[in-house]
Enzyme design. Sequence first.
Site, PDB file in Angstrom:
ATOM      1  N   SER A 139      -1.196  -2.657  -4.459  1.00 49.53           N
ATOM      2  CA  SER A 139      -2.463  -2.000  -4.732  1.00 49.53           C
ATOM      3  C   SER A 139      -2.136  -0.618  -5.282  1.00 49.53           C
ATOM      4  O   SER A 139      -1.512   0.193  -4.605  1.00 49.53           O
ATOM      5  CB  SER A 139      -3.253  -1.893  -3.422  1.00 49.53           C
ATOM      6  OG  SER A 139      -4.366  -1.054  -3.597  1.00 49.53           O
ATOM      7  N   ASP A 192     -10.194  -3.239  -7.637  1.00 47.65           N
ATOM      8  CA  ASP A 192     -10.904  -2.871  -6.403  1.00 47.65           C
ATOM      9  C   ASP A 192     -11.724  -1.620  -6.674  1.00 47.65           C
ATOM     10  O   ASP A 192     -11.174  -0.578  -7.040  1.00 47.65           O
ATOM     11  CB  ASP A 192      -9.880  -2.618  -5.279  1.00 47.65           C
ATOM     12  CG  ASP A 192     -10.528  -2.343  -3.925  1.00 47.65           C
ATOM     13  OD1 ASP A 192     -11.775  -2.275  -3.847  1.00 47.65           O
ATOM     14  OD2 ASP A 192      -9.778  -2.180  -2.937  1.00 47.65           O
ATOM     15  N   GLU A 217     -12.799  -6.745  -6.253  1.00 50.79           N
ATOM     16  CA  GLU A 217     -12.967  -6.418  -4.833  1.00 50.79           C
ATOM     17  C   GLU A 217     -14.026  -5.336  -4.643  1.00 50.79           C
ATOM     18  O   GLU A 217     -14.000  -4.307  -5.319  1.00 50.79           O
ATOM     19  CB  GLU A 217     -11.607  -5.950  -4.271  1.00 50.79           C
ATOM     20  CG  GLU A 217     -11.600  -5.649  -2.780  1.00 50.79           C
ATOM     21  CD  GLU A 217     -10.192  -5.337  -2.256  1.00 50.79           C
ATOM     22  OE1 GLU A 217      -9.196  -5.733  -2.895  1.00 50.79           O
ATOM     23  OE2 GLU A 217     -10.093  -4.679  -1.200  1.00 50.79           O
ATOM     24  N   GLY A 294      -4.552  -4.137   3.271  1.00 50.76           N
ATOM     25  CA  GLY A 294      -3.769  -3.093   3.918  1.00 50.76           C
ATOM     26  C   GLY A 294      -4.488  -1.758   3.920  1.00 50.76           C
ATOM     27  O   GLY A 294      -5.495  -1.589   3.226  1.00 50.76           O
TER      28      GLY A 294
HETATM   29  O1  OSB Z   1      -9.671  -0.703  -0.334  1.00 52.60           O
HETATM   30  O2  OSB Z   1      -8.067  -2.016   0.086  1.00 52.60           O
HETATM   31  C1  OSB Z   1      -8.538  -0.868   0.092  1.00 52.60           C
HETATM   32  C2  OSB Z   1      -5.920   1.635   1.315  1.00 52.60           C
HETATM   33  C3  OSB Z   1      -6.694   2.435   2.129  1.00 52.60           C
HETATM   34  C4  OSB Z   1      -8.031   2.178   2.248  1.00 52.60           C
HETATM   35  C5  OSB Z   1      -8.608   1.109   1.543  1.00 52.60           C
HETATM   36  C6  OSB Z   1      -7.835   0.292   0.735  1.00 52.60           C
HETATM   37  C7  OSB Z   1      -6.476   0.581   0.598  1.00 52.60           C
HETATM   38  C8  OSB Z   1      -5.568  -0.175  -0.263  1.00 52.60           C
HETATM   39  C9  OSB Z   1      -4.086  -0.066   0.045  1.00 52.60           C
HETATM   40  O3  OSB Z   1      -5.922  -0.803  -1.239  1.00 52.60           O
HETATM   41  C10 OSB Z   1      -3.409  -1.349   0.328  1.00 52.60           C
HETATM   42  C11 OSB Z   1      -2.037  -1.118   0.905  1.00 52.60           C
HETATM   43  O4  OSB Z   1      -1.917  -0.704   2.085  1.00 52.60           O
HETATM   44  O5  OSB Z   1      -1.054  -1.375   0.207  1.00 52.60           O
HETATM   45 MG    MG Z   2     -10.399  -2.661  -0.845  1.00 55.52          MG
END
Ligand code: OSB
Ligand code: MG
Length: 374
Positions: A139, A192, A217, A294
């Site tokens: 991500s 996302d 997302e 995550g």
């Molecule tokens: O929206 O998925 C999300 C991290 C913090 C808060 C929200 C999100 C995220 C990520 C990170 O997309 C995913 C990761 O931990 O690699």
């Molecule tokens: Mg997300």
Amino acid sequence: MAMNVHIEKIILHLLTMRLVLPFKISVGTTHERKIIIVEIHSNGNVGYGECTAGENPYYSYETYETCLLIMRKYLIRKILGKNFENPYQFRYELEFIRGHKIAKAALEYAIWDLYAKERGIPLYKLYGGVKNRVEVGVSIGIKDDISDLLHLVEGYVERGYKRIKIKIKPGYDVEVIKELRANFPEINLMVDANASYSLEHIKIFEEIDRYGLQMIEQPLHYEDFLDHATLQSRINTPICLDESITSLHAAKIAVKLGSCRIINVKPPRVGGIIESINICRYAGERGIGLWIGGMLETGIGKTHLLHVATLPQINYPSDISESSRYWREDIIDPPLKLNKDGTINVPQEPGIGVRVDEDLIQKYERKRWVFRAL
Ligand code: OSB
Ligand code: MG
């Protein structure tokens, strides 16, 4: 699963850890994480949990500070000195405190670890996981410079990650996706939005719909199941819900209304592993795609995610990158490593199955609270 966990001692370590790369999403940027590591001591074993709440209430209303308050004032008081025959009994004890799921999940993680250690088996086997390695993706935060983004993506694709997710927001979307697709026509690509659009942006989604994305997302407001259902009926790309799915109840609404075709299950967001299992069962039986999301965890939180991602219903790559993508030094030993085939191995030692580096916990600790049973 009759076994007794007696909660003798709980330690909360508040850590400050700097990310290797700042993480920018539609609602804000994170440079440094405040993370609470939970230790629960029982019968000579230590169970580890992690509180993944953010520094600010942008992704969720919970922050590390609300979690500290709720854990210290309510949750720990309810469980300290008690015996639990299984994690379900533990969860029941906290059932009558509303909300604050990230705080509850931090403790439930540690309880599951303890049960698996008591039994001498890897955690995922305790709750019906079926894999010993897990497919993962990355991500990537919003980048001010598109060529930076293209470089990063190239590197991750070369490393073998199974899919690339980029963050979008109004004004940083179609052009970026177009550029990425031009350079990487074949990759599994998804976006996302972290709830930054509304149905007024329907034209943008119709555009995005042309690029063969694996999913979009959380495009719309985190409480709006109806508008998500409308949007899903107007585009072919599957919608995946993240923020909206706060419980099995929310998952039922989303599935019945057709608000999404895929769910990102984050155990912290839904209050723990038990609720995650329930959501996977319910949604899996109804043909909904599933993966584990995550929240910029340390190796402790990420290892818990790895175990949950072995559930049989999980059928898309999860947001679990290797340790070095988040941290210069992770607090587990060895750190998580990506295999060439885009998977990460699930540790096979008892419990979460990784050694926690207590020296590094000391190094990053800013404050500590110790609670002992009388
Ligand atoms: O929206 O998925 C999300 C991290 C913090 C808060 C929200 C999100 C995220 C990520 C990170 O997309 C995913 C990761 O931990 O690699
Ligand atoms: Mg997300």
